[in-house]
Motif scaffolding. Structure first.
Motif, PDB file in Angstrom:
ATOM      1  N   LEU A 220       0.831  -1.204   0.000  1.00 30.25           N
ATOM      2  CA  LEU A 220       0.000   0.000   0.000  1.00 30.25           C
ATOM      3  C   LEU A 220       0.866   1.254   0.000  1.00 30.25           C
ATOM      4  N   ALA A 221       1.987   1.223   0.723  1.00 31.82           N
ATOM      5  CA  ALA A 221       2.887   2.384   0.762  1.00 31.82           C
ATOM      6  C   ALA A 221       3.504   2.630  -0.608  1.00 31.82           C
ATOM      7  N   VAL A 222       3.894   1.565  -1.295  1.00 27.92           N
ATOM      8  CA  VAL A 222       4.464   1.699  -2.639  1.00 27.92           C
ATOM      9  C   VAL A 222       3.428   2.265  -3.604  1.00 27.92           C
ATOM     10  N   ALA A 223       2.204   1.759  -3.531  1.00 28.83           N
ATOM     11  CA  ALA A 223       1.150   2.249  -4.414  1.00 28.83           C
ATOM     12  C   ALA A 223       0.855   3.720  -4.159  1.00 28.83           C
ATOM     13  N   GLU A 224       0.861   4.120  -2.891  1.00 29.27           N
ATOM     14  CA  GLU A 224       0.598   5.519  -2.550  1.00 29.27           C
ATOM     15  C   GLU A 224       1.730   6.417  -3.043  1.00 29.27           C
ATOM     16  N   ALA A 225       2.971   5.930  -2.934  1.00 25.30           N
ATOM     17  CA  ALA A 225       4.118   6.716  -3.408  1.00 25.30           C
ATOM     18  C   ALA A 225       4.062   6.903  -4.915  1.00 25.30           C
ATOM     19  N   GLU A 226       3.717   5.854  -5.632  1.00 22.02           N
ATOM     20  CA  GLU A 226       3.604   5.955  -7.086  1.00 22.02           C
ATOM     21  C   GLU A 226       2.505   6.938  -7.479  1.00 22.02           C
ATOM     22  N   LYS A 227       1.422   6.908  -6.744  1.00 20.29           N
ATOM     23  CA  LYS A 227       0.314   7.825  -7.025  1.00 20.29           C
ATOM     24  C   LYS A 227       0.746   9.273  -6.799  1.00 20.29           C
ATOM     25  N   ASN A 228       1.469   9.519  -5.722  1.00 13.32           N
ATOM     26  CA  ASN A 228       1.930  10.875  -5.427  1.00 13.32           C
ATOM     27  C   ASN A 228       2.945  11.363  -6.454  1.00 13.32           C
ATOM     28  N   ASN A 229       3.827  10.469  -6.909  1.00 10.02           N
ATOM     29  CA  ASN A 229       4.816  10.840  -7.926  1.00 10.02           C
ATOM     30  C   ASN A 229       4.144  11.246  -9.226  1.00 10.02           C
ATOM     31  N   LYS A 230       3.124  10.485  -9.617  1.00 12.88           N
ATOM     32  CA  LYS A 230       2.409  10.814 -10.848  1.00 12.88           C
ATOM     33  C   LYS A 230       1.706  12.158 -10.713  1.00 12.88           C
ATOM     34  N   ALA A 231       1.132  12.396  -9.530  1.00 10.40           N
ATOM     35  CA  ALA A 231       0.428  13.660  -9.322  1.00 10.40           C
ATOM     36  C   ALA A 231       1.400  14.835  -9.358  1.00 10.40           C
ATOM     37  N   SER A 232       2.583  14.659  -8.764  1.00  9.62           N
ATOM     38  CA  SER A 232       3.554  15.753  -8.733  1.00  9.62           C
ATOM     39  C   SER A 232       4.153  16.021 -10.106  1.00  9.62           C
ATOM     40  N   GLU A 233       4.261  14.981 -10.927  1.00  5.24           N
ATOM     41  CA  GLU A 233       4.812  15.154 -12.272  1.00  5.24           C
ATOM     42  C   GLU A 233       3.765  15.603 -13.269  1.00  5.24           C
ATOM     43  N   GLY A 234       2.519  15.609 -12.845  1.00  7.76           N
ATOM     44  CA  GLY A 234       1.446  16.039 -13.735  1.00  7.76           C
ATOM     45  C   GLY A 234       1.181  15.073 -14.866  1.00  7.76           C
ATOM     46  N   SER A 235       1.441  13.802 -14.652  1.00 11.59           N
ATOM     47  CA  SER A 235       1.237  12.804 -15.699  1.00 11.59           C
ATOM     48  C   SER A 235      -0.245  12.609 -15.949  1.00 11.59           C
ATOM     49  N   PRO A 236      -0.630  12.505 -17.191  1.00  5.16           N
ATOM     50  CA  PRO A 236      -2.039  12.249 -17.502  1.00  5.16           C
ATOM     51  C   PRO A 236      -2.423  10.833 -17.104  1.00  5.16           C
ATOM     52  N   LYS A 237      -3.707  10.608 -16.931  1.00  3.54           N
ATOM     53  CA  LYS A 237      -4.193   9.290 -16.540  1.00  3.54           C
ATOM     54  C   LYS A 237      -4.047   8.275 -17.653  1.00  3.54           C
ATOM     55  N   SER A 238      -4.065   8.739 -18.867  1.00  6.07           N
ATOM     56  CA  SER A 238      -3.954   7.810 -19.983  1.00  6.07           C
ATOM     57  C   SER A 238      -2.909   8.312 -20.950  1.00  6.07           C
ATOM     58  N   GLU A 239      -2.385   7.427 -21.764  1.00  6.22           N
ATOM     59  CA  GLU A 239      -1.369   7.793 -22.724  1.00  6.22           C
ATOM     60  C   GLU A 239      -1.957   8.727 -23.777  1.00  6.22           C
ATOM     61  N   PRO A 240      -1.171   9.694 -24.258  1.00  8.69           N
ATOM     62  CA  PRO A 240      -1.680  10.568 -25.310  1.00  8.69           C
ATOM     63  C   PRO A 240      -1.977   9.769 -26.554  1.00  8.69           C
ATOM     64  N   ARG A 241      -3.046  10.145 -27.232  1.00  9.01           N
ATOM     65  CA  ARG A 241      -3.486   9.368 -28.374  1.00  9.01           C
ATOM     66  C   ARG A 241      -2.937   9.906 -29.677  1.00  9.01           C
ATOM     67  N   ALA A 242      -2.389  11.093 -29.631  1.00  4.01           N
ATOM     68  CA  ALA A 242      -1.869  11.660 -30.872  1.00  4.01           C
ATOM     69  C   ALA A 242      -0.394  11.354 -30.993  1.00  4.01           C
ATOM     70  N   GLY A 243       0.133  11.496 -32.213  1.00  4.83           N
ATOM     71  CA  GLY A 243       1.553  11.383 -32.421  1.00  4.83           C
ATOM     72  C   GLY A 243       2.038  10.005 -32.793  1.00  4.83           C
ATOM     73  N   ARG A 244       1.124   8.976 -32.786  1.00  6.57           N
ATOM     74  CA  ARG A 244       1.548   7.643 -33.161  1.00  6.57           C
ATOM     75  C   ARG A 244       0.386   6.929 -33.819  1.00  6.57           C
ATOM     76  N   VAL A 245       0.676   6.293 -34.914  1.00  7.35           N
ATOM     77  CA  VAL A 245      -0.343   5.502 -35.595  1.00  7.35           C
ATOM     78  C   VAL A 245      -0.269   4.082 -35.059  1.00  7.35           C
ATOM     79  N   LEU A 246      -1.384   3.609 -34.504  1.00  3.94           N
ATOM     80  CA  LEU A 246      -1.415   2.282 -33.914  1.00  3.94           C
ATOM     81  C   LEU A 246      -1.843   1.259 -34.954  1.00  3.94           C
ATOM     82  N   SER A 247      -1.135   0.164 -34.996  1.00  7.61           N
ATOM     83  CA  SER A 247      -1.500  -0.916 -35.909  1.00  7.61           C
ATOM     84  C   SER A 247      -2.554  -1.795 -35.252  1.00  7.61           C
ATOM     85  N   LEU A 248      -3.190  -2.630 -36.075  1.00  4.96           N
ATOM     86  CA  LEU A 248      -4.170  -3.568 -35.539  1.00  4.96           C
ATOM     87  C   LEU A 248      -3.505  -4.536 -34.569  1.00  4.96           C
TER      88      LEU A 248
END
Length: 765
Positions: free
Chosen positions: A491-519
């Motif tokens: 639980l401590a590791v999960a909370e630390a990872e959550k705080n790191n993402k929040a401090s870095e301003g990482s989006p919840k999902s990967e950006p969808r632009a900039g790459r063409v995805l294959s099937l």
């Protein structure tokens, strides 16, 4: 490991019993003898029927058992004689796609037969018009042709004693009622003349992502059945986790499909509790059916197991649950003891000494089985058989054992399930721990096993609560102290990872632009292979409204005539994809005859939605694999329905004892996949079919009883447990080539421009 008898008793005693009271017992004994464990264990391949040129997707007996009908990818219907095992008629139906379902129409002297296919058509044929024709004399003109569906017709249903009506379930989200007396044809779907008022169920806004979510998406119907004992009851299943039971007497009048309607109220929903809140669109039913007595239903899930449910459970029953019960099951709350009492000795004498003696013998057998299971748990050997021993105690003799033995067996089975780690075993362990805590709310084993199960499911906060409770019950136990420490660290590791993402301003999902995805990116996107990945928090995307998202239409064929690479065990087929925005499908209207806007409450009222109560499972049947096709059946065997059978993706078919879920027989029935299993109405005889172009006939001709037997390709040599474990790996595999009906879940996570993906060759291992 020591074997123990099945619950249908000794066959010699049944035969002797017929002479005691012939008027009352003879019929019941005959029903018991049709399918008995002693004869099932002697099942072997009798004959293969050759006459189709491709996969056989549907088989069904007539009411007297004298004829067998089959439908195939070759667009032909074949009629076979039971006594001579000969092909009597072969009908070139005129269908332009695979036949998925076919039936005899009751009370017509077996002269009328009906078929449904991937071309969205339902066709009726009169066999009497075939007299004098050869087996291959060209196309046969149908007596009736219904073209009102817009998607594939996956299942047909008929009513016992009714020669005038057939019901068809389609992936367009409608179940239609075709009355031969009202018309024998209808204009094609989407034509300006299409005004057929034959829609009995409009479920185009009926699919639920989870129990708590309101229905709002199209429920692509995969299966339907009408009760033979209460024909007003109708059961349907489709591309969500919930089977629905309707009373036809309470449904609104038949309508056309011009206006999309709110789903009608059903009598009951059926879904195992652990599947009701997954929120996965890939989870769906492939088959639903009533038991012969109409009191139970059997559900087969894609990527899942086969489950048994009771129909007649009043409100408040332990088998019925609501949305709140799902989360409550995994939440630590003090529960009152519900300690049962052993029957007093005097109560045994009320029915005589014989009852007392029999009960004592059964209790002693249960104690022996629990000791065997505990020894296997300690030695970590024979886990599968140890679990079956516990099943025998809890499901086969539950009324005879006291609370102490029941509690001990529940905790033992939970620990065994957590060791085996097959699909959903952790969920089954949670159930056992809950029941054990109801017997003894101060049970250390129940609390500790619950913590272990929740940890396997990725529910670390909930697991910690139970681990702390277990530590309070046994403060000096080093094992539980270590468990508490590990959970706190996770639980401590999960909370630390959550705080790191929040401090870095990482989006919840990967950006969808900039790459063409294959099937390939979508097909092989890495997923967790444990239940934890299926039960973790759903993303914001999954909880969003799908009105502007993309929808996938597909047509697929995985057929014998398109190639089967025996060496690599690959099936080759074709797949056509068409991608469009979901809103386009909802807004279709105008002169082309397609549906209008749904007549549903505003989405702003979502918070006011009150989820329905659902009937939970009472038994689970495991060992097979159901991911390769979405027409795989699960069937009751015998007139009393005391056994359950299902096909599998490994070319085998499995038979279980219904009461305990114990595996009785595993047979090799196809070179690739067994889809259909149909028991003869009266004889100890079963027909199966699948990807092969032949139909296999099975009867008890083996010289000795066993759990395995020879199949179409020779003697079965593989170990039963190895085969079952292989199937479990297929169900839980991390990176797998998913099937077309699962593609939609992947596509929803990525942006595509409107257009079409060209047909391509696909391979399914």
């Amino acid at each position: 490991m020591e074997e123990w008898p099945f619950h249908d008793g000794n066959i010699h005693n049944l035969l002797d019993g017929r002479h005691i009271d012939i008027r009352q017992n003879c019929r019941d004994v005959d029903h018991s003898l049709q399918m008995h464990s002693s004869v099932i264990r002697r099942f072997a391949l009798e004959e293969e029927l050759e006459g189709h040129q491709s996969c056989v997707n549907a088989i069904a007996w007539n009411s007297s058992g004298t004829l067998l009908i089959s439908g195939s990818d070759d667009a032909r219907i074949n009629i076979w004689g039971y006594s001579g095992r000969k092909l009597l008629h072969s009908i070139e139906t005129g269908h332009s796609a695979n036949i998925f379902c076919t039936k005899f129409i009751p009370e017509t002297s077996d002269e009328l037969v009906v078929s449904g296919a991937g071309d969205a058509e339902v066709r009726l044929f009169n066999l009497s018009r075939l007299n004098g024709r050869g087996l291959h004399d060209g196309a046969t003109t149908p007596s009736a042709l219904y073209q009102c569906h817009t998607r594939r017709v996956k299942k047909l249903a008929v009513e016992v004693g009714n020669p005038n009506v057939v019901w068809s379930a389609s992936e367009d989200g409608t179940l239609r009622q075709h009355d031969f007396r009202e018309g024998t044809s209808c204009p094609p779907a989407r034509s300006s003349q299409q005004e057929c008022r034959n829609v009995l169920l409009d479920l185009r806004c009926g699919a639920k992502r989870s129990l708590a979510d309101p229905p709002k998406h199209t429920l692509a119907l995969k299966s339907c059945d009408i009760s033979s004992t209460r024909p007003h009851l109708l059961l349907v299943g489709g591309n969500d986790a919930f089977a629905r039971l309707y009373d036809r007497r309470m449904l609104p009048p038949l309508t056309s499909c011009r206006k999309r309607m709110s789903p009608p109220t059903c009598v009951n929903y059926f879904c195992p509790m652990h599947l009701s809140d997954r929120g996965r669109s890939s989870l769906h039913l492939t088959h639903v059916t009533f038991s012969p007595n109409g009191e139970e239903v059997l559900l087969s899930y894609s990527g899942e197991h086969v489950y048994l449910m009771d129909i007649n459970h009043a409100s408040g029953s332990v088998m019925q649950y609501s949305s709140g019960d799902v989360s409550e099951l995994m939440t630590f709350t003090p529960v009152p003891n519900r300690r049962e009492h052993q029957p007093s000795v005097s109560s045994f004498f009320q029915d005589g000494l014989q009852k007392r003696s029999n009960t004592a013998a059964r209790v002693e057998k249960c104690r022996m089985l629990v000791e065997i299971a505990k020894r296997s748990l300690e030695e970590r050997t024979n886990i599968f058989h140890a679990i079956e021993a516990c099943n025998e105690v809890l499901d086969g003799n539950n009324g005879d054992i006291g609370p102490s033995l029941r509690h001990e067996c529940l905790c033992t089975r939970a620990a065994l399930l957590l060791q085996r780690k097959w699909k959903n075993d952790a969920h089954m362990a949670v159930r056992d721990c809950r029941d054990a805590r109801r017997i003894d709310n101060s049970s250390f084993r129940a609390h500790y096993c619950m913590a272990e199960a929740l940890e396997q499911l990725g529910k670390h906060k909930e697991a910690l609560n139970f681990a702390v409770a277990a530590q309070c019950l046994s403060p000096f136990d080093t094992m539980v102290a270590e468990k508490v420490e590990n959970l706190n660290k996770q639980l401590a590791v999960a909370e630390a990872e959550k705080n790191n993402k929040a401090s870095e301003g990482s989006p919840k999902s990967e950006p969808r632009a900039g790459r063409v995805l294959s099937l390939s990116d979508i097909l092989y996107r890495t997923e967790g292979n444990s239940d934890a990945s299926q039960d973790g928090p759903r993303s914001d995307r999954e909880d969003s409204d799908y009105d502007e998202e993309l929808e996938l239409d597909f047509e697929t064929s995985i057929s014998g005539d398109e190639g089967h690479d025996v060496e690599s065990n690959m099936l080759h087929g074709s797949l056509n994809l068409r991608i469009h925005r979901r809103g386009d499908a909802i807004r279709e209207t105008g002169p082309n005859g397609s549906c209008g806007s749904p007549s549903l409450p505003s989405q702003n009222k979502k918070s006011a939605y009150q989820p329905e109560a659902v009937i939970d499972m009472k038994q689970r049947y495991i060992g097979h694999c159901n991911v390769g096709t979405d027409i795989k059946q699960a069937s009751f065997l015998g007139q009393r329905g005391e056994y359950v059978a299902s096909g599998s993706d490994d070319g085998r078919w499995f038979i279980w004892e219904k009461r305990t879920g114990r595996l009785i027989k595993m047979l090799l029935g196809d070179g690739a996949v067994v889809n259909c299993v149909q028991c003869h109405p009266f004889d100890c005889f079963v027909a199966t079919s699948g990807i092969d172009s032949t139909i296999k006939l099975w009867c008890p001709t083996a010289a000795v009883p066993s759990m395995v037997a020879g199949g179409s390709t020779g003697p079965e040599t593989s170990n039963v447990l190895e085969a079952m474990e292989s199937n479990q790996r297929k169900l839980c595999r991390n990176r797998e080539a998913i099937l077309p009906f699962e593609l939609l879940e992947r596509l929803r996570m990525h942006e595509f421009s409107e257009g079409s993906l060209h047909p391509f060759e696909c391979a399914q291992s």
